[in-house]
Structure formats: structure tokens, C-alpha cells
Write a protein that holds these residues in place. Structure first.
Motif, PDB file in Angstrom:
ATOM      1  N   GLN A 171       7.380  65.147  98.272  1.00  0.00           N
ATOM      2  CA  GLN A 171       8.821  64.934  98.086  1.00  0.00           C
ATOM      3  C   GLN A 171       9.312  65.504  96.754  1.00  0.00           C
ATOM      4  O   GLN A 171      10.488  65.825  96.618  1.00  0.00           O
ATOM      5  N   ALA A 172       8.431  65.655  95.793  1.00  0.00           N
ATOM      6  CA  ALA A 172       8.833  66.148  94.471  1.00  0.00           C
ATOM      7  C   ALA A 172       8.898  67.672  94.409  1.00  0.00           C
ATOM      8  O   ALA A 172       9.379  68.225  93.411  1.00  0.00           O
ATOM      9  N   ARG A 173       8.476  68.348  95.470  1.00  0.00           N
ATOM     10  CA  ARG A 173       8.519  69.814  95.458  1.00  0.00           C
ATOM     11  C   ARG A 173       9.963  70.290  95.446  1.00  0.00           C
ATOM     12  O   ARG A 173      10.839  69.669  96.049  1.00  0.00           O
ATOM     13  N   ALA A 174      10.200  71.408  94.772  1.00  0.00           N
ATOM     14  CA  ALA A 174      11.565  71.946  94.645  1.00  0.00           C
ATOM     15  C   ALA A 174      11.815  73.087  95.631  1.00  0.00           C
ATOM     16  O   ALA A 174      12.725  73.878  95.442  1.00  0.00           O
ATOM     17  N   ASP A 175      11.032  73.165  96.701  1.00  0.00           N
ATOM     18  CA  ASP A 175      11.219  74.235  97.683  1.00  0.00           C
ATOM     19  C   ASP A 175      11.565  73.641  99.045  1.00  0.00           C
ATOM     20  O   ASP A 175      11.876  72.448  99.158  1.00  0.00           O
ATOM     21  N   GLU A 176      11.513  74.461 100.074  1.00  0.00           N
ATOM     22  CA  GLU A 176      11.871  74.023 101.414  1.00  0.00           C
ATOM     23  C   GLU A 176      10.962  72.919 101.923  1.00  0.00           C
ATOM     24  O   GLU A 176      11.406  72.019 102.649  1.00  0.00           O
ATOM     25  N   LEU A 177       9.678  72.956 101.562  1.00  0.00           N
ATOM     26  CA  LEU A 177       8.759  71.888 101.972  1.00  0.00           C
ATOM     27  C   LEU A 177       9.143  70.565 101.328  1.00  0.00           C
ATOM     28  O   LEU A 177       9.017  69.506 101.959  1.00  0.00           O
ATOM     29  N   MET A 180      12.063  69.287 103.318  1.00  0.00           N
ATOM     30  CA  MET A 180      11.585  68.722 104.578  1.00  0.00           C
ATOM     31  C   MET A 180      10.970  67.347 104.347  1.00  0.00           C
ATOM     32  O   MET A 180      11.216  66.398 105.117  1.00  0.00           O
ATOM     33  N   ALA A 181      10.189  67.203 103.293  1.00  0.00           N
ATOM     34  CA  ALA A 181       9.539  65.919 102.990  1.00  0.00           C
ATOM     35  C   ALA A 181      10.586  64.842 102.701  1.00  0.00           C
ATOM     36  O   ALA A 181      10.468  63.697 103.169  1.00  0.00           O
ATOM     37  N   ARG A 182      11.623  65.196 101.946  1.00  0.00           N
ATOM     38  CA  ARG A 182      12.677  64.211 101.664  1.00  0.00           C
ATOM     39  C   ARG A 182      13.428  63.836 102.946  1.00  0.00           C
ATOM     40  O   ARG A 182      13.800  62.670 103.146  1.00  0.00           O
TER      41      ARG A 182
END
Length: 199
Positions: A171-177, A180-182
Motif C-alpha cells: 500500500q505504501a508504493r507510489a506506483d500503479e501497484l 491497486m493495493a490501496r
């Protein structure tokens, strides 16, 4: 031998002298440039240093008749000549302060073979670099995209099966993944709320 005045302003305060071993200089140059044909001459063509000691003391034109046409050359640069039916290419460096000329030459066939070998080696290196780059890109895509996608797919399947205790990674990623996680986390929270309201 060569000498250079040492100046303090406009006043000469000494002289720096150096005695150069021309045979050693010639051997060093031959090894450095990987040429057998390195010759140091005076400006008049008198051979001062060469790998073959028998050539020292002769004129360049007597030792290598094909170079006679270069006799008047006073500036450095490239030159070409023929000797015994072979074409040669070379380069001349002029050390005006000492009145020396450094002649470096080799058969064109040797130069072309070395160039061809370098071309083949460079081509092989490029292919290896391309293969290694493809492997690295594949590994990076696997680690940065496919594995997180597989984790996310597993989380979504467990949520669809009713497992509300599953943790949503990335969830902490700043990309499309990360987006998606958020979104999956919101879906999980809404599912939990809906189950609470229905109960």
C-alpha cells in the motif's frame, strides 16, 4: 641529453638536465604501442633509437627506402609508403624542441587484421552485454512487477473467499501497484463493514 633553463621571473637560476637512454625510450615506445616499427630520428633522418641496435647510426632513408619520400616532412601527421611490395601506414610525431622525429608504422595487413579482431571482440562484447541486460531487465520486472502482482492476486482471491483477516501488501508504493493495493484495502474495509451491517 636535453637541458631546460630554470627561471625565476626573467632570471635564469639554474638548468635542469636529463640524459635519456634512447634505446630504452625506443623499447618502451615499442612495447607501449605494440609496434615493432618505432624509430626515433634527428630532423635530418639520422636514426638515434630503434629496437634493432644495428639500425642506429644509419639514416632512415637508407634503412627503410620506402620512407625516403617523407624526408622533407617537418610536421607530424599520418603517412603511407610501400616497401617490398607491402603497403604501410604510419604516424610521425615531431618534437621540435629537441629536433627529434618519432616514426611509428606498420603493415596495412597487420592493422586491418587487428581492426578486424577488435571488431569481432567488440561485437561479442555487445552481444554479451545485450544478453546480460535482457536478463537484468527480466529479473527486475519479475521482482518489481510480477511478484507483487501475484501477491495482490492471492490477496484478492482470499478476500473473495471471505477471508477478511488477510493483510493487503504494497500500500505504501507510489506506483500503479500501490494504487491497486490501496483500492483492494478499501474493498476489504467495505466488505468488513457490509458484513457488520448485515449481522
Amino acid at each position: 641529453a636535453a637541458g631546460v633553463p630554470l627561471l625565476d621571473g626573467d632570471k635564469i637560476v639554474g638548468t635542469l638536465c636529463i640524459n635519456l637512454g634512447l634505446m630504452e625510450l625506443s623499447e618502451f615506445a615499442s612495447g607501449l604501442f605494440d609496434f615493432d616499427n618505432v624509430i626515433v630520428t634527428r630532423s635530418d633522418g639520422f636514426i638515434m633509437a630503434h629496437k634493432n641496435a644495428e639500425m642506429i647510426g644509419k639514416t632512415l632513408w637508407d634503412a627503410i627506402p620506402g620512407l625516403e619520400a617523407q624526408n622533407a616532412q617537418t610536421e607530424g601527421g599520418r603517412f603511407a609508403f610501400q616497401l617490398d611490395g607491402e603497403d604501410y601506414d604510419g604516424s610521425l610525431s615531431v618534437i621540435k624542441e629537441l629536433g627529434w622525429k618519432v616514426w611509428v608504422f606498420e603493415k596495412e595487413s597487420v592493422i586491418q587484421a587487428a581492426s578486424r579482431d577488435n571488431l569481432y571482440a567488440s561485437g561479442a562484447q555487445a552481444v554479451v552485454a545485450l544478453i546480460l541486460s535482457a536478463i537484468m531487465i527480466g529479473l527486475l520486472v519479475t521482482v518489481l512487477v510480477f511478484k507483487p502482482m501475484a501477491r495482490m492476486t492471492g490477496v484478492m482471491q482470499r478476500l473473495a473467499e471471505g477471508d477478511r483477516d488477510v493483510d493487503v501488501p504494497d500500500q505504501a508504493r507510489a506506483d500503479e501497484l500501490g494504487d491497486m493495493a490501496r483500492a483492494v484495502q478499501v474493498f476489504k474495509e467495505n466488505a468488513i463493514e457490509m458484513e457488520r451491517l448485515q449481522a
